[in-house]
Write an enzyme that holds these catalytic residues in place. Sequence first.
Site, PDB file in Angstrom:
ATOM      1  N   GLU A 104      10.292  46.904 -22.832  1.00  0.00           N
ATOM      2  CA  GLU A 104      11.360  46.829 -23.840  1.00  0.00           C
ATOM      3  C   GLU A 104      12.118  48.154 -23.901  1.00  0.00           C
ATOM      4  OE1 GLU A 104      13.474  45.341 -25.440  1.00  0.00           O
ATOM      5  OE2 GLU A 104      12.613  44.421 -27.224  1.00  0.00           O
ATOM      6  N   ASP A 105      13.354  48.117 -24.393  1.00  0.00           N
ATOM      7  CA  ASP A 105      14.118  49.373 -24.543  1.00  0.00           C
ATOM      8  C   ASP A 105      13.688  50.131 -25.794  1.00  0.00           C
ATOM      9  OD1 ASP A 105      15.217  47.488 -26.312  1.00  0.00           O
ATOM     10  OD2 ASP A 105      17.295  47.872 -25.755  1.00  0.00           O
ATOM     11  N   ASP A 108      11.627  48.455 -32.904  1.00  0.00           N
ATOM     12  CA  ASP A 108      12.158  48.873 -34.201  1.00  0.00           C
ATOM     13  C   ASP A 108      11.290  48.233 -35.296  1.00  0.00           C
ATOM     14  OD1 ASP A 108      13.935  49.753 -36.186  1.00  0.00           O
ATOM     15  OD2 ASP A 108      15.412  48.205 -35.795  1.00  0.00           O
ATOM     16  N   PHE A 157      20.671  54.764 -35.382  1.00  0.00           N
ATOM     17  CA  PHE A 157      21.053  53.799 -34.361  1.00  0.00           C
ATOM     18  C   PHE A 157      21.390  54.539 -33.073  1.00  0.00           C
ATOM     19  CE2 PHE A 157      23.343  50.522 -32.113  1.00  0.00           C
ATOM     20  CZ  PHE A 157      22.505  49.443 -32.349  1.00  0.00           C
TER      21      PHE A 157
HETATM   22  P1  IMP Z   1      12.966  44.741 -33.428  1.00  0.00           P
HETATM   23  O1  IMP Z   1      12.739  43.269 -33.318  1.00  0.00           O
HETATM   24  O2  IMP Z   1      13.474  45.128 -34.798  1.00  0.00           O
HETATM   25  O3  IMP Z   1      11.784  45.577 -33.010  1.00  0.00           O
HETATM   26  O4  IMP Z   1      14.191  45.084 -32.503  1.00  0.00           O
HETATM   27  C1  IMP Z   1      14.134  45.223 -31.158  1.00  0.00           C
HETATM   28  C2  IMP Z   1      15.531  45.111 -30.589  1.00  0.00           C
HETATM   29  O5  IMP Z   1      16.519  45.578 -31.510  1.00  0.00           O
HETATM   30  C3  IMP Z   1      15.679  45.997 -29.388  1.00  0.00           C
HETATM   31  O6  IMP Z   1      15.356  45.311 -28.208  1.00  0.00           O
HETATM   32  C4  IMP Z   1      17.139  46.350 -29.427  1.00  0.00           C
HETATM   33  O7  IMP Z   1      17.890  45.374 -28.745  1.00  0.00           O
HETATM   34  C5  IMP Z   1      17.520  46.318 -30.875  1.00  0.00           C
HETATM   35  N1  IMP Z   1      17.569  47.675 -31.483  1.00  0.00           N
HETATM   36  C6  IMP Z   1      16.771  48.175 -32.444  1.00  0.00           C
HETATM   37  N2  IMP Z   1      17.116  49.431 -32.748  1.00  0.00           N
HETATM   38  C7  IMP Z   1      18.157  49.738 -31.952  1.00  0.00           C
HETATM   39  C8  IMP Z   1      18.949  50.929 -31.785  1.00  0.00           C
HETATM   40  O8  IMP Z   1      18.768  51.972 -32.429  1.00  0.00           O
HETATM   41  N3  IMP Z   1      19.915  50.845 -30.831  1.00  0.00           N
HETATM   42  C9  IMP Z   1      20.160  49.744 -30.084  1.00  0.00           C
HETATM   43  N4  IMP Z   1      19.445  48.624 -30.218  1.00  0.00           N
HETATM   44  C10 IMP Z   1      18.450  48.613 -31.140  1.00  0.00           C
END
Ligand code: IMP
Length: 186
Positions: A104-105, A108, A157
Amino acid sequence: MSQDGKMRDDLQCVLYTSEQIQEAVASMGERITKDYAGKSPVMICILKGASLFFCDLIRHIDLPVRCEFVILSSYQDGVSTTGRVRIVQDTDCDVTGKDVLIVEDIVDTGFTLHTFSKMLAIRNAASIKIVTLLDKPHRRKVDLKSDYVCFEVPDAFVVGYGLDYADKYRNLPMVGVLDPKIYEPA
Ligand code: IMP
């Protein structure tokens, strides 16, 4: 984006340079090579954000890995999560009895990978580990631990090296904090 088209100018600050990223990715690849010695893990890239990280990382893993790509969706051109996760494009790889690494990138809230790893567990993967370029552990809303993390980032972000805002900035070679002026109404 700034009028002369310089994406870098839309960053409030650079968190990690291209060189720092490449160094961290190389050492993560070596770590995974050691930890999975004698195994052939299935590596699942979460598109589109993890694409650059995935392509660099697999070239530092000296094992016969299988590469798979999925598209999951929880964000809609914004900077906050909806909490709902949708598989837009699944893998047809049978993960039964396989060691799986989800790449994953950024993690969050954890909703995306919590949901996806549960799906893989139902499909009887032998083991499931999470590999991420970036982690925001203080933002977690579900119980999810990243197993391999290149960098922890603050609650801001971030874009670059695959990470986007409204599908832009993925091709920046560094990771930086996006200037809030870009997404906050004036
Ligand atoms: P989660 O489900 O909240 O853990 O979100 C994961 C996804 O949210 C990542 O794969 C990203 O695509 C997006 N995401 C969360 N934070 C950021 C950020 O700071 N920049 C860009 N994308 C983000």
